[in-house]
Write a protein that holds these residues in place. Structure first.
Motif, short mmCIF file in Angstrom:
data_model
loop_
_atom_site.label_atom_id
_atom_site.label_comp_id
_atom_site.label_asym_id
_atom_site.label_seq_id
_atom_site.Cartn_x
_atom_site.Cartn_y
_atom_site.Cartn_z
N HIS A 1 32.60 19.54 16.12
CA HIS A 1 31.15 19.42 16.02
C HIS A 1 30.62 19.73 17.42
CE1 HIS A 1 31.73 16.42 12.51
NE2 HIS A 1 31.77 17.67 12.11
N THR A 2 29.50 20.45 17.47
CA THR A 2 28.97 20.86 18.77
C THR A 2 27.62 20.22 19.04
OG1 THR A 2 27.96 22.84 17.82
CG2 THR A 2 30.17 23.07 18.72
N PHE A 3 27.37 20.02 20.32
CA PHE A 3 26.08 19.54 20.79
C PHE A 3 25.70 20.41 21.97
CE2 PHE A 3 23.69 16.95 23.82
CZ PHE A 3 22.57 16.66 23.05
N ARG A 4 24.60 21.11 21.85
CA ARG A 4 24.17 22.01 22.92
C ARG A 4 23.29 21.26 23.91
NH1 ARG A 4 22.67 26.55 18.89
NH2 ARG A 4 24.75 27.22 18.35
N LEU A 5 23.65 21.42 25.18
CA LEU A 5 22.85 20.83 26.25
C LEU A 5 21.55 21.62 26.38
CD1 LEU A 5 25.71 20.28 28.85
CD2 LEU A 5 24.64 18.57 27.38
N PRO A 6 20.54 21.03 27.00
CA PRO A 6 19.28 21.77 27.19
C PRO A 6 19.50 23.08 27.94
CG PRO A 6 18.99 19.45 27.72
CD PRO A 6 20.46 19.66 27.50
N HIS A 7 18.65 24.05 27.66
CA HIS A 7 18.79 25.40 28.22
C HIS A 7 18.88 25.39 29.74
CE1 HIS A 7 18.65 29.71 28.30
NE2 HIS A 7 17.68 29.66 29.19
N LEU A 8 18.11 24.55 30.41
CA LEU A 8 18.14 24.48 31.87
C LEU A 8 19.55 24.12 32.36
CD1 LEU A 8 16.78 24.49 34.65
CD2 LEU A 8 16.23 22.08 34.28
N ILE A 9 20.16 23.14 31.74
CA ILE A 9 21.51 22.73 32.14
C ILE A 9 22.51 23.85 31.82
CG2 ILE A 9 23.39 21.08 31.70
CD1 ILE A 9 21.16 18.98 31.24
N GLN A 10 22.35 24.51 30.67
CA GLN A 10 23.23 25.63 30.32
C GLN A 10 23.15 26.73 31.38
OE1 GLN A 10 22.82 27.22 26.37
NE2 GLN A 10 22.85 25.20 25.43
N SER A 11 21.92 27.02 31.82
CA SER A 11 21.75 28.09 32.81
C SER A 11 22.36 27.72 34.17
CB SER A 11 20.27 28.46 32.97
OG SER A 11 19.54 27.38 33.49
#
Length: 176
Positions: free
Chosen positions: A57-67
């Motif tokens: 199961h996946t949980f995506r971190l906010p875009h700012l953290i991903q970048s």
């Protein structure tokens, strides 16, 4: 000798989840593996791994953290497996399907037109594998495979070529 391509990695983890009807592969701009195969006269065996989108199961971190994580080659997606562990779920099981080898003529330097031609054959083979075998591995009829560009991930072709590595006596086998 052959070049075996098993597409997928951090970028695909960030783009696809188990709930999505669309599996996205970052491949339209990735030609470094084709160039290496042409330079070394290695045939390419395209493949696809079915079921990996259901392993965790996946949980995506906010875009700012991903970048912020992206330049460090870290995923902005957290994984959860069985219970409180990262151990993947057992059902459905993973299935690998390999396509027919794509014959390659050795060239140095590599002609860009020939590079694009071979790359297009690889892309078509991967899409064909997905459409022909998806039902066998539990994918719905309306599920699709989309080949997307590096622009969706912020990665450059230069970064990708440095990741491919060198070709040894047994060829190049890259699992990303």
């Amino acid at each position: 000798e052959n070049l075996i391509l098993l597409p997928g990695g951090i970028d695909e983890m960030n783009l696809t989840d188990g709930e999505s009807k669309e599996t996205q592969l970052v491949m339209t701009d990735r030609k470094g593996f084709v160039k290496i195969s042409i330079e070394n006269g290695l045939d390419i065996i395209p493949g696809f791994c079915f079921g990996e989108k259901w392993i965790h199961h996946t949980f995506r971190l906010p875009h700012l953290i991903q970048s912020l994580l992206r330049p460090l080659r870290l995923s902005g997606t957290l994984l959860r497996g069985r219970g409180m562990t990262l151990m993947g779920f057992l059902e459905p099981s993973l299935g690998f399907v390999w396509g027919e080898p794509i014959k390659v003529r050795q060239q140095k330097p590599v002609d860009e037109k020939y590079l694009d031609e071979v790359h297009a054959k690889v892309a078509e083979s991967v899409k064909d594998i997905f459409s022909r075998y998806k039902a066998r591995f539990g994918y719905a009829d309306d599920e699709i495979l989309s080949l997307v560009s590096d622009e969706s991930t912020g990665e450059t072709q230069k970064d990708l070529l440095s990741d491919v590595g060198s070709v040894g006596s047994a060829g190049l086998l890259r699992f990303t």
